[in-house]
Design an enzyme around this catalytic site. Structure first.
Site, PDB file in Angstrom:
ATOM      1  N   SER A 100      13.189  -9.912   1.221  1.00 17.18           N
ATOM      2  CA  SER A 100      13.829  -9.283   2.377  1.00 17.18           C
ATOM      3  C   SER A 100      14.798 -10.226   3.100  1.00 17.18           C
ATOM      4  CB  SER A 100      12.740  -8.759   3.324  1.00 17.18           C
ATOM      5  OG  SER A 100      13.270  -7.841   4.247  1.00 17.18           O
ATOM      6  N   ASP A 403      12.294  -3.211  -1.409  1.00 13.12           N
ATOM      7  CA  ASP A 403      12.057  -4.485  -0.751  1.00 13.12           C
ATOM      8  C   ASP A 403      10.618  -4.955  -0.993  1.00 13.12           C
ATOM      9  OD1 ASP A 403      11.749  -6.583   1.054  1.00 13.12           O
ATOM     10  OD2 ASP A 403      12.925  -5.602   2.612  1.00 13.12           O
TER      11      ASP A 403
END
Length: 568
Positions: A100, A403
């Site tokens: 991320s 993610d």
């Protein structure tokens, strides 16, 4: 021309999926090169003088991990890399990995060849000037919209993340290999999760869900299945490349109504329930009313749909909202096409027409993806691959990567692969919540898959989370030593942890980040590293000593064995 075609076809036939347990050849060679750099750094740090006596000696493998945490993680991770470099510790690191927000920082690090001073200067300039190249971001979104497998990941990368970081990185991973292959920079590992597998809560901890990107390859470490990074997104069947697609870049890694539509969809993608959406619809309705074209059936339909939705927006389901936005954009596209065949004036100038139509097409795709909640759509390079036993892996035509923050929020599973042989992990946690959740989740993951990892009692984790310090050292009988660094801690957060967490919340938008806030966060993350310099040096020297001792013992054993053979 004929020779070129034959060469291209030959390249396609030769490009196959690699099913190789252990490290890929390119990574192995880059890590070997990096080993010499690490030994030199260890010598400067006051250890490994003995290494010159052992020509076969290999440096200890140290990995730096960055957690997720949005823009906060992006800025804090840059501060960590900068301070590690200043202290001479970054040269002792073999792997850099993140999820991320930390991957945003790693992308900047590698695009700038590790020049942290330049990265910091540019970061401060961007936030001081409130810069965001919206035009370039839109152009990249439109370009991505022309791809077969466009998804919300493209829209998020180019229109949301780029606005948050004030930066659009349109470089490709495979184009940044020089300094890594020479051993000048650590080897990067970018983490993702297979969203199709992760949706099943029973498989949240499955090894197959983890997906990685490096400068050289992309694939599933648990399966040992990879393709060249430059071919990621291309179409494969039965393990062979059948259609090549352009490599995706690191971001995947001024017309009024177009702006209104784009702003509307951007807000909708970020939060389908945002209160501001209804107001934006009302503004769009007013502007379309002002440009209405008498008895034009297309424009009348658009206005009727829009009026109905404005009236019922808070009563309909998210799916119905998504379908409506799709119809709205399509009607505006038709409105312009119809104008080209009639005497009615266009809403847009003739020169802007093609750009607007391209923008609208992207918006249509985005709304469709949003209604399906479709992220990270890519061709499955394992499609119909005979050597893959898992049906779920080989029967899907498409992958949906998301993610990795949705899993453990730190890329531990990737650096804990036995082939990477990591002895020391420097884990930097930039989360706003419990800074030990990544440790807890990783320990559970490792227990499930019989991977050596330090054991920590739950009572201890809860105790630490109430008033976290700046550094924790975790050791087990086997496996790596883990040094865990919470960003917000009692040692460095003047004014209290709660105040810092509120100031730098995960959902704090870039527009509210002043130069002062950026500078403060950089300083805090650097301070955390600097405060623990001696601990870092001590553990680095310790793993270096252990590594050299094992090499020494191995040489002694081999020598004794040879002498014994000679006596016999």
């Amino acid at each position: 021309m004929g020779n070129t075609a034959r060469t291209t076809n030959l390249t396609i036939r030769l490009c196959e999926v690699s099913i190789i347990p252990g490290l890929q050849k390119e990574e192995r060679e880059a890590v070997e090169k990096r080993s010499g750099r690490v030994l030199t750094a260890l010598k400067k740090l006051g250890k490994a003088d003995e290494a010159q006596d052992f020509p076969r000696a290999r440096a200890p493998v140290i990995a730096v991990l960055g957690s997720g945490g949005g823009l906060r993680a992006h800025i804090a991770c840059l501060g960590v890399l900068s301070e590690l470099k200043t202290l001479g510790l970054l040269d002792a690191v073999t792997y850099l990995s993140g999820v991320s927000g930390s991957t945003w920082a790693l992308s900047s690090f590698y695009t700038k060849d590790g020049n942290t001073e330049e990265i910091e200067a540019e970061l401060k300039h961007r936030f001081n000037q409130k810069e965001w190249d919206a035009k370039h971001s839109l152009e990249k979104t439109i370009e991505a919209g022309g791809l077969e497998n466009y998804s919300l990941t493209d829209f998020w990368a180019y229109m949301v993340v780029s606005k948050q970081t004030r930066e659009l990185q349109d470089f490709c991973l495979s184009g940044m290999t020089k300094h890594v292959e020479e051993g000048t920079l650590p080897y990067p590992i970018f983490a993702a999760i297979d969203g199709d597998l992760h949706r099943d809560h029973k498989k949240d901890k499955a090894q197959n869900t983890w997906f990685e990107f490096t400068l050289h390859h992309a694939g599933y470490p648990a399966l040992g299945a990879y393709i060249p990074t430059a071919r990621f997104g291309s179409k494969f069947m039965e393990g062979r490349l059948v259609r090549s697609e352009p490599e995706r870049d690191l971001s995947f890694l001024k017309v009024t109504i177009a702006e209104e539509l784009l702003d509307l969809v951007t807000v909708y993608v970020e939060d389908p329930n945002a209160p501001s959406i209804l107001k934006k619809l009302q503004v769009l309705q007013q502007k379309l009313e002002a440009g209405r074209r008498g008895e034009d059936e297309v424009s009348e339909n658009a206005l009727v749909w829009l009026a109905e939705m404005v009236q019922n927006w808070n009563k309909v389901s998210p799916e119905e909202r998504g379908k409506f936005l799709e119809r709205l954009v399509q009607s505006i596209v038709k409105l312009e096409e119809h104008s080209g065949l009639s005497s009615h004036p266009r809403l847009f100038s003739k020169g802007a027409m093609s750009k607007i139509l391209d923008t609208c097409k992207v918006l249509v795709k985005t709304v469709v993806c949003c209604s399906k909640w479709e992220w990270g759509t890519m061709n499955n390079f394992l499609y119909k691959h005979g050597d893959i036993k898992e049906k779920e892996m080989r029967n899907r035509k498409l992958l949906h990567l998301v993610d990795a923050g949705f899993a453990i929020n730190s890329p531990y599973p990737l650096v804990l692969l036995p082939a990477r042989n990591v002895q020391l992990i420097l884990s930097f946690d930039f989360s706003a919540g419990d800074p030990f959740e990544t440790i807890r989740s990783t320990a559970n993951y490792c227990h499930d898959h019989k991977i050596p990892f330090p054991l920590v009692e739950e009572a201890k984790l809860k105790e630490w989370s109430r008033a976290p310090e700046s550094c924790y050292i975790l050791k087990g009988e086997n496996g790596p030593v883990v040094m865990h660094f919470p960003l917000f801690n009692t040692d460095t957060c003047e004014g209290g942890i709660r105040k810092w967490r509120e100031t730098y919340s995960t959902f704090k938008l870039a527009d509210s980040y002043s130069l002062k806030l950026v500078t403060q966060l950089l300083s805090l993350s650097k301070k955390n590293v600097r405060k623990n310099e001696e601990k870092l040096l001590s553990e680095i020297r310790s793993v270096a000593s252990d590594r050299l001792e094992r090499i020494f013992n191995s040489i002694i054993q081999q020598k004794s064995f040879q002498e014994l053979k000679m006596v016999e």
